[in-house]
Motif scaffolding. Structure first.
Motif, short mmCIF file in Angstrom:
data_model
loop_
_atom_site.label_atom_id
_atom_site.label_comp_id
_atom_site.label_asym_id
_atom_site.label_seq_id
_atom_site.Cartn_x
_atom_site.Cartn_y
_atom_site.Cartn_z
N LEU A 108 -6.35 7.72 -7.53
CA LEU A 108 -5.80 9.05 -7.75
C LEU A 108 -6.85 10.00 -8.30
CD1 LEU A 108 -2.41 8.05 -9.38
CD2 LEU A 108 -2.66 9.23 -7.21
N ALA A 109 -7.60 9.53 -9.30
CA ALA A 109 -8.54 10.41 -9.98
C ALA A 109 -9.73 10.78 -9.10
CB ALA A 109 -9.04 9.74 -11.26
N ALA A 110 -10.10 9.92 -8.15
CA ALA A 110 -11.26 10.21 -7.30
C ALA A 110 -11.01 11.47 -6.48
CB ALA A 110 -11.54 9.02 -6.38
N LEU A 124 -6.00 8.78 -0.35
CA LEU A 124 -6.15 7.87 -1.49
C LEU A 124 -4.88 7.85 -2.33
CD1 LEU A 124 -9.81 8.52 -2.69
CD2 LEU A 124 -8.94 6.57 -1.41
N CYS A 125 -4.23 9.00 -2.47
CA CYS A 125 -2.95 9.06 -3.19
C CYS A 125 -1.92 8.16 -2.52
CB CYS A 125 -2.43 10.50 -3.22
SG CYS A 125 -3.25 11.57 -4.39
N GLY A 146 -0.26 1.63 6.46
CA GLY A 146 -1.11 2.42 7.33
C GLY A 146 -0.45 3.71 7.79
N ALA A 147 0.83 3.61 8.17
CA ALA A 147 1.55 4.81 8.62
C ALA A 147 1.73 5.80 7.48
CB ALA A 147 2.91 4.40 9.19
N GLY A 148 2.00 5.30 6.28
CA GLY A 148 2.18 6.19 5.14
C GLY A 148 0.90 6.92 4.77
N ILE A 149 -0.23 6.22 4.83
CA ILE A 149 -1.52 6.86 4.54
C ILE A 149 -1.81 7.94 5.57
CG2 ILE A 149 -4.00 6.46 4.47
CD1 ILE A 149 -3.41 3.70 3.29
N ALA A 150 -1.57 7.62 6.86
CA ALA A 150 -1.82 8.61 7.92
C ALA A 150 -0.91 9.82 7.76
CB ALA A 150 -1.61 7.96 9.28
#
Length: 304
Positions: free
Chosen positions: A22-24, A200-201, A66-70
């Protein structure tokens, strides 16, 4: 007691690495774009919901992740193009007000789409059991989270410190005007950094979803800790974000686990049970104040 300390130290490492994810993104957005994004925690919440909904639909945690990140990356792209490009030119008060409004919009949107009840997200069946480490059992899924966090931290270090794109990012953090004068597309760089932070979140939200409740408002508390991390580590510094996240995660976890036990040696059980969690909750803020007293710009300021 030794086993308890080791177990909680691993929990602190796992929590710290998730805070780093999160912080990055937050420290890059704040450090490079000079934009205060209070809605960063909302991307973490929305990412967790996307992962949980996709995992239930596909009946696979990894496909859902993977789908959530995309999906969260696409949402971050739309937000950056439509809103944040307008906010970069505004003062910090306007940024705070606009991104606080985004928090309210995100919370109500999630409540309308998925309802007020928490959404269930189960870890992969193969990782649901414990493994033995140094004579005690520790959840396998938490070890996977630690491994993923370490891999992402190493890749981020290589990207920011060793690649040409990382050189542009660091140049933009140090002097935006000079970077633009050298022909770097700072606007495109801003968009890429924002989308990367949103992804990243979602990764953090998806990995923590099986351990924490995927519910409305889950991003606010973790956002406060993310800001503490980047203030301790130094705004705009990836190395500072990693060190700050590990410090905060370890101190917070060990404090909540050990302080009540230590206080029982000198105080009645009822008083220790009440005072221990209260002291643990303020411990990281006392640590932040102490670090800033000696290092006002954080441990590893980007512009050092």
């Amino acid at each position: 007691m030794t086993q308890l300390v080791l177990e909680q130290a691993l929990n602190g490492l796992q929590f710290g690495l998730m805070l780093f994810l999160l912080a990055a993104g937050l420290t890059l957005v704040f450090g490079i774009m000079d934009c205060i994004n209070l809605a960063h925690g909302s991307l973490y919440m929305v990412g967790a919901y996307f992962v949980a909904a996709a995992a239930q639909a596909a009946d696979s945690f990894w496909l859902g992740l993977g789908a959530g990140i995309a999906g969260t990356a696409v949402l971050g792209l739309l937000l950056e193009l439509s809103l944040f490009r307008q906010l970069y030119r505004r003062d910090h008060l306007s940024q705070v007000l606009a991104t606080f409004a985004l928090i309210l919009i995100a919370n109500e949107s999630v409540r309308l789409i998925w309802g007020p009840a928490p959404l269930l997200l189960n870890p992969p069946a193969a990782l649901s059991g414990p493994v033995e480490i140094a004579g005690f059992f520790y959840p396998a899924y938490r070890l996977v989270i630690i491994g993923v966090g370490l891999v992402v931290a190493a890749l981020l270090y290589l990207l920011v410190a060793k690649s040409r794109i990382g050189m542009w990012v660091r140049a933009g953090a140090a002097n935006r005007e000079m970077t633009e004068a050298l022909g770097i597309n700072v606007r495109g760089l801003f968009t890429a950094v924002f989308v990367f932070g949103a992804a990243l979140c979602a990764l953090a939200g998806g990995l923590l979803g099986p351990l924490l409740a995927v519910q409305v408002g889950m991003g606010e508390s973790v956002l406060i800790l993310a800001f503490v991390v980047i203030i301790i580590g130094g705004i705009g510094s990836i190395r500072g974000a990693l060190v700050g996240a590990l410090i905060v995660g370890t101190v917070d976890t060990l404090g909540r686990a050990l302080l009540p036990t230590l206080l029982r040696a000198t105080l009645p059980a009822d008083a220790a049970a009440t005072l221990g969690p209260a002291l643990a909750s303020i411990l990281i803020y006392l640590l932040m104040a102490a670090i800033l007293f000696f290092k006002p710009q954080g441990l590893f300021p980007a512009r050092a």
